[in-house]
Motif scaffolding. Structure first.
Motif, PDB file in Angstrom:
ATOM      1  N   LEU A 412      -2.310   5.371  10.961  1.00 50.04           N
ATOM      2  CA  LEU A 412      -1.680   4.608   9.890  1.00 50.04           C
ATOM      3  C   LEU A 412      -2.785   3.255   9.776  1.00 50.04           C
ATOM      4  CD1 LEU A 412       0.286   4.518   7.756  1.00 50.04           C
ATOM      5  CD2 LEU A 412       1.635   2.858   9.129  1.00 50.04           C
ATOM      6  N   THR A 413      -2.687   2.478  11.086  1.00 51.90           N
ATOM      7  CA  THR A 413      -3.553   1.373  10.836  1.00 51.90           C
ATOM      8  C   THR A 413      -5.191   1.649  10.622  1.00 51.90           C
ATOM      9  OG1 THR A 413      -3.531   1.405  13.313  1.00 51.90           O
ATOM     10  CG2 THR A 413      -2.179   0.119  12.224  1.00 51.90           C
ATOM     11  N   LYS A 414      -5.901   2.850  11.254  1.00 55.98           N
ATOM     12  CA  LYS A 414      -7.066   3.178  11.056  1.00 55.98           C
ATOM     13  C   LYS A 414      -7.267   3.583   9.401  1.00 55.98           C
ATOM     14  CE  LYS A 414     -10.474   6.540  12.565  1.00 55.98           C
ATOM     15  NZ  LYS A 414     -10.800   7.687  13.364  1.00 55.98           N
ATOM     16  N   VAL A 415      -6.518   4.319   8.852  1.00 56.37           N
ATOM     17  CA  VAL A 415      -6.746   4.811   7.311  1.00 56.37           C
ATOM     18  C   VAL A 415      -6.336   3.389   6.510  1.00 56.37           C
ATOM     19  CG1 VAL A 415      -6.058   6.375   5.583  1.00 56.37           C
ATOM     20  CG2 VAL A 415      -6.236   6.860   7.840  1.00 56.37           C
ATOM     21  N   TYR A 416      -5.384   2.495   6.908  1.00 58.69           N
ATOM     22  CA  TYR A 416      -5.023   1.520   6.017  1.00 58.69           C
ATOM     23  C   TYR A 416      -4.884   0.102   6.926  1.00 58.69           C
ATOM     24  CZ  TYR A 416      -3.389   5.214   3.119  1.00 58.69           C
ATOM     25  OH  TYR A 416      -3.208   6.582   2.474  1.00 58.69           O
ATOM     26  N   PRO A 417      -6.131  -0.394   7.080  1.00 53.61           N
ATOM     27  CA  PRO A 417      -6.390  -1.360   7.842  1.00 53.61           C
ATOM     28  C   PRO A 417      -5.674  -2.857   7.395  1.00 53.61           C
ATOM     29  CG  PRO A 417      -8.418  -0.972   7.037  1.00 53.61           C
ATOM     30  CD  PRO A 417      -7.529   0.109   6.513  1.00 53.61           C
ATOM     31  N   ASN A 418      -5.451  -2.739   6.110  1.00 59.18           N
ATOM     32  CA  ASN A 418      -4.991  -3.981   5.396  1.00 59.18           C
ATOM     33  C   ASN A 418      -3.593  -4.317   5.827  1.00 59.18           C
ATOM     34  OD1 ASN A 418      -7.286  -4.742   4.488  1.00 59.18           O
ATOM     35  ND2 ASN A 418      -6.958  -3.480   2.553  1.00 59.18           N
ATOM     36  N   LEU A 419      -2.577  -3.386   6.491  1.00 57.68           N
ATOM     37  CA  LEU A 419      -1.307  -3.399   6.655  1.00 57.68           C
ATOM     38  C   LEU A 419      -1.275  -4.529   7.732  1.00 57.68           C
ATOM     39  CD1 LEU A 419      -0.057   0.505   6.748  1.00 57.68           C
ATOM     40  CD2 LEU A 419       0.383  -1.409   5.031  1.00 57.68           C
ATOM     41  N   ASN A 420      -0.119  -5.423   7.598  1.00 55.19           N
ATOM     42  CA  ASN A 420       0.113  -6.310   8.660  1.00 55.19           C
ATOM     43  C   ASN A 420       1.133  -5.705   9.480  1.00 55.19           C
ATOM     44  OD1 ASN A 420       2.921  -6.969   7.226  1.00 55.19           O
ATOM     45  ND2 ASN A 420       1.895  -8.305   6.152  1.00 55.19           N
ATOM     46  N   ILE A 421       1.564  -6.550  10.485  1.00 56.01           N
ATOM     47  CA  ILE A 421       2.410  -6.018  11.703  1.00 56.01           C
ATOM     48  C   ILE A 421       3.840  -5.687  11.235  1.00 56.01           C
ATOM     49  CG2 ILE A 421       3.105  -8.264  12.616  1.00 56.01           C
ATOM     50  CD1 ILE A 421       2.528  -5.037  14.421  1.00 56.01           C
ATOM     51  N   GLN A 422       4.286  -6.531  10.161  1.00 56.14           N
ATOM     52  CA  GLN A 422       5.731  -6.345   9.629  1.00 56.14           C
ATOM     53  C   GLN A 422       5.580  -5.226   8.937  1.00 56.14           C
ATOM     54  OE1 GLN A 422       7.317  -9.707   7.463  1.00 56.14           O
ATOM     55  NE2 GLN A 422       9.297  -8.850   7.646  1.00 56.14           N
ATOM     56  N   GLU A 423       4.460  -4.939   8.096  1.00 59.06           N
ATOM     57  CA  GLU A 423       4.643  -3.875   7.373  1.00 59.06           C
ATOM     58  C   GLU A 423       4.453  -2.398   7.938  1.00 59.06           C
ATOM     59  OE1 GLU A 423       2.138  -5.972   3.363  1.00 59.06           O
ATOM     60  OE2 GLU A 423       1.201  -5.041   4.945  1.00 59.06           O
ATOM     61  N   ILE A 424       3.769  -2.599   9.214  1.00 57.24           N
ATOM     62  CA  ILE A 424       3.603  -1.502  10.148  1.00 57.24           C
ATOM     63  C   ILE A 424       5.158  -1.035  10.678  1.00 57.24           C
ATOM     64  CG2 ILE A 424       2.721  -0.474  12.236  1.00 57.24           C
ATOM     65  CD1 ILE A 424       0.135  -2.159  11.518  1.00 57.24           C
ATOM     66  N   HIS A 425       5.741  -2.356  10.852  1.00 54.75           N
ATOM     67  CA  HIS A 425       7.185  -2.147  11.491  1.00 54.75           C
ATOM     68  C   HIS A 425       8.050  -1.365  10.285  1.00 54.75           C
ATOM     69  CE1 HIS A 425       6.888  -5.723  14.506  1.00 54.75           C
ATOM     70  NE2 HIS A 425       6.214  -4.670  14.761  1.00 54.75           N
ATOM     71  N   LEU A 426       7.810  -1.706   9.034  1.00 50.77           N
ATOM     72  CA  LEU A 426       8.785  -1.215   8.067  1.00 50.77           C
ATOM     73  C   LEU A 426       8.480   0.311   7.928  1.00 50.77           C
ATOM     74  CD1 LEU A 426      10.680  -1.318   5.549  1.00 50.77           C
ATOM     75  CD2 LEU A 426       8.661  -2.050   4.196  1.00 50.77           C
ATOM     76  N   CYS A 427       6.984   0.578   7.918  1.00 45.29           N
ATOM     77  CA  CYS A 427       6.669   2.254   8.060  1.00 45.29           C
ATOM     78  C   CYS A 427       7.308   2.914   8.862  1.00 45.29           C
ATOM     79  CB  CYS A 427       4.848   2.095   7.938  1.00 45.29           C
ATOM     80  SG  CYS A 427       4.320   1.218   6.221  1.00 45.29           S
ATOM     81  N   CYS A 428       7.439   2.277  10.210  1.00 46.05           N
ATOM     82  CA  CYS A 428       7.868   2.982  11.394  1.00 46.05           C
ATOM     83  C   CYS A 428       9.163   3.352  10.993  1.00 46.05           C
ATOM     84  CB  CYS A 428       7.774   2.422  12.639  1.00 46.05           C
ATOM     85  SG  CYS A 428       6.000   2.160  13.119  1.00 46.05           S
ATOM     86  N   LEU A 429      10.056   2.398  10.494  1.00 45.04           N
ATOM     87  CA  LEU A 429      11.517   2.588  10.090  1.00 45.04           C
ATOM     88  C   LEU A 429      11.686   3.617   8.929  1.00 45.04           C
ATOM     89  CD1 LEU A 429      12.849  -0.965  10.610  1.00 45.04           C
ATOM     90  CD2 LEU A 429      12.980   1.003  12.098  1.00 45.04           C
ATOM     91  N   VAL A 430      10.719   3.794   8.234  1.00 45.93           N
ATOM     92  CA  VAL A 430      10.852   4.745   7.010  1.00 45.93           C
ATOM     93  C   VAL A 430      10.523   5.827   7.584  1.00 45.93           C
ATOM     94  CG1 VAL A 430       9.667   5.056   4.863  1.00 45.93           C
ATOM     95  CG2 VAL A 430      10.300   2.903   5.369  1.00 45.93           C
ATOM     96  N   LYS A 431       9.457   6.155   8.368  1.00 47.48           N
ATOM     97  CA  LYS A 431       9.187   7.307   9.034  1.00 47.48           C
ATOM     98  C   LYS A 431      10.526   7.974   9.633  1.00 47.48           C
ATOM     99  CE  LYS A 431       6.374  10.360  10.662  1.00 47.48           C
ATOM    100  NZ  LYS A 431       5.419  11.395   9.804  1.00 47.48           N
ATOM    101  N   ILE A 432      11.350   7.265  10.329  1.00 52.17           N
ATOM    102  CA  ILE A 432      12.270   8.031  11.083  1.00 52.17           C
ATOM    103  C   ILE A 432      13.693   7.829  10.203  1.00 52.17           C
ATOM    104  CG2 ILE A 432      11.404   7.520  13.239  1.00 52.17           C
ATOM    105  CD1 ILE A 432      13.398   5.109  13.572  1.00 52.17           C
ATOM    106  N   LYS A 433      13.400   7.429   8.873  1.00 58.44           N
ATOM    107  CA  LYS A 433      14.569   7.667   7.765  1.00 58.44           C
ATOM    108  C   LYS A 433      15.656   6.828   8.035  1.00 58.44           C
ATOM    109  CE  LYS A 433      13.337  12.479   6.641  1.00 58.44           C
ATOM    110  NZ  LYS A 433      12.254  12.663   7.438  1.00 58.44           N
ATOM    111  N   VAL A 434      15.328   5.421   8.309  1.00 57.63           N
ATOM    112  CA  VAL A 434      16.324   4.468   8.225  1.00 57.63           C
ATOM    113  C   VAL A 434      16.632   4.113   7.129  1.00 57.63           C
ATOM    114  CG1 VAL A 434      16.929   2.036   8.994  1.00 57.63           C
ATOM    115  CG2 VAL A 434      15.729   3.691  10.401  1.00 57.63           C
ATOM    116  N   ALA A 435      18.025   4.151   6.485  1.00 55.26           N
ATOM    117  CA  ALA A 435      18.355   3.588   4.995  1.00 55.26           C
ATOM    118  C   ALA A 435      18.156   2.431   4.662  1.00 55.26           C
ATOM    119  CB  ALA A 435      19.731   4.102   5.039  1.00 55.26           C
ATOM    120  N   ARG A 436      18.237   2.290   3.504  1.00 60.92           N
ATOM    121  CA  ARG A 436      17.580   1.082   2.718  1.00 60.92           C
ATOM    122  C   ARG A 436      18.507  -0.089   3.064  1.00 60.92           C
ATOM    123  NH1 ARG A 436      17.378   0.657  -3.815  1.00 60.92           N
ATOM    124  NH2 ARG A 436      16.306   2.661  -3.367  1.00 60.92           N
TER     125      ARG A 436
END
Length: 478
Positions: A412-436
């Motif tokens: 994810l960080t290789k393809v989208y290097p502009n993502l900050n650490i909080q956005e990466i954390h959010l993407c991880c939770l979305v990946k494992i389908k944590v609800a809104r």
């Protein structure tokens, strides 16, 4: 050697050199290297103006690299397929290939590549007389293109000037062409800007100015520009009453058009594409026809050799039935294996989510995960309760997800290097389908803000503009 020749814009008059590479990689098992060879073979065919051969080679290259991670090569393949179709005036075919090239340019996060493909999409829409769409894509290309790339800026201004001339906005057309000329284009590139000016002056009945610029552009090295110049000059001569001169100019124009028509092979290109796309189907049809003929011959023979051929027929029937049954069993086995893999993947995903949140001592239940303490019965659930995650909690989450999903955060960080650490954390939770609601509690924001944040990450940080693809769906398949 072939790559070096192409990258240095050196003339190539033979494909004998690249054919050595094609033969070498043909059965090597290295599909990426083989696809690379087919791509450069296609580029050489384009240089040699063999559009039919170029299309065949580039389509083969696209097939061979389909499952690779070499986004740059895939971009180049689809970009030049689009250029090929534009050159043959096949604009609908061009748009399909160029949209794929655009997808890979976004994965590469390369502004120049994105601008180039946007420009070619604009040309395709212009060829379809969709001028509003064409101008929209031209402006997108201008906004993306690095300003130091003056050569491409000149081309964009000139081509946009041509469209504004077509739509009747002559002042805007002259303004853009003058901007192109102010950037001091190379001698060969001046002619197109002069041609646009000549057309504007012809359309606005300023015939002396039109005559002046048309007489400049007849010396262009490009046959398309020369043809348009002779046609425009003929119109000027006709308006001024010089019909003999206009007739002579139209004769020269027709000769240029004949040369252009000889270079256009649109029908052959379409035919080659259809042949390539349906090659396997045609082979199957031919095989079925052959089998039918053989069955007809055997039918008459069976009439003469009834008993023996009856036994052979029965034997053939049983063999055929067993073969079909075997194939069905094999297909069922494959489908079952695929289903089992899918079930295991989902179980692994569910376990990953459950295990992670069970490790957080201050959480009794996460609604979207169904994680509850088996020794307690929770009478009510506060969906607004804050969920506090420590640095070690986040480290554990990323470590588990990378193990379960093939280095998800690294990719994810290789393809989208502009993502900050909080956005990466959010993407991880979305990946494992944590609800809104859970995401809102974890990041201390409202559920609506979660939705807005997802959209911003998808659009601004990842460049995904397709409204039919949500961040959840994209990350699920990533």
């Amino acid at each position: 050697m072939t790559k070096a020749l192409i990258k240095n814009s050196l003339p190539i008059t033979s494909d004998s050199l690249i054919n050595i590479a094609l033969e070498y990689y043909k059965d090597s098992g290295d599909s990426l290297a083989e696809g690379d060879s087919y791509y450069y073979a296609g580029r050489i065919s384009l240089e040699m103006q063999d559009s039919k051969r170029a299309m065949e080679l580039l389509l083969k290259a696209a097939d061979l690299t389909e499952n690779s991670n070499d986004y740059k090569l895939q971009y180049l393949i689809y970009y030049y397929l689009g250029e090929l179709y534009i050159g043959e005036n096949l604009y609908d075919f061009a748009l399909k290939k160029l949209n794929k090239a655009y997808y890979f340019s976004r994965l590469l996060n390369d502004s120049s590549y994105t601008a180039f493909v946007r420009r070619d999409i604009a040309i395709s829409f212009s060829g379809k007389n969709s001028n509003d769409s064409a101008l929209n894509y031209y402006y997108q290309a201008l906004n993306i293109l690095p300003q130091k790339d003056t050569a491409t800026l000149i081309i964009l201004f000139d081509e946009m000037g041509g469209i504004y001339n077509t739509t009747g906005n002559y002042a805007k057309s002259i303004q853009l062409v003058n901007r192109a000329i102010s950037l001091k284009p190379a001698y060969k590139e001046l002619f197109y800007g002069y041609l646009i000016k000549a057309r504007v002056y012809l359309n606005t009945q300023k015939y002396d100015s039109a005559n002046y610029y048309y007489n400049k552009t007849i010396h262009s090295p490009y046959i398309y520009t020369r043809a348009s110049s002779y046609e425009g000059l003929a119109s000027v001569y006709s308006v001024k009453g010089n019909y003999k001169g206009a007739f002579q100019l139209m004769r020269i124009y027709n000769k240029c058009r004949d040369s252009i028509d000889l270079q256009t092979k649109s029908a052959a290109i379409i035919e080659m594409q259809n042949i390539y796309q349906h090659e396997k189907s045609k082979e199957q049809i031919q095989r079925l026809i052959l089998e039918k003929k053989e069955q007809t011959i055997n039918f008459y023979h069976w009439g003469l050799l009834s008993f023996i051929f009856l036994l052979l027929l029965c034997g053939t029937f049983f063999v055929y039935r067993n073969t079909v049954k075997k194939k069905l069993l094999e297909k069922s086995k494959i489908l079952l294996e695929q289903e089992n893999r899918l079930i295991k993947m989902r179980e692994k995903e569910s376990k990953l989510r459950e295990d992670f949140f069970k490790k957080l001592n201050n959480i009794k239940k996460i609604p979207s995960l169904g994680v509850t303490n088996e020794n307690e019965k929770i009478e009510s659930l506060d969906i607004t309760a804050k969920i506090s995650l420590t640095s070690s909690d986040w480290d554990e989450l990323i470590r588990n997800i990378d193990i379960a999903y093939d280095h998800f955060t690294d990719r994810l960080t290789k393809v989208y290097p502009n993502l900050n650490i909080q956005e990466i954390h959010l993407c991880c939770l979305v990946k494992i389908k944590v609800a809104r609601n859970d995401l809102a509690n974890i990041f201390c924001i409202t559920p609506q803000s979660v939705k807005t944040t997802k959209y911003r990450i998808k659009k601004d940080k990842m460049g995904i503009t397709d409204k039919n693809i949500s961040l959840d769906l994209f990350l699920e398949k990533f």
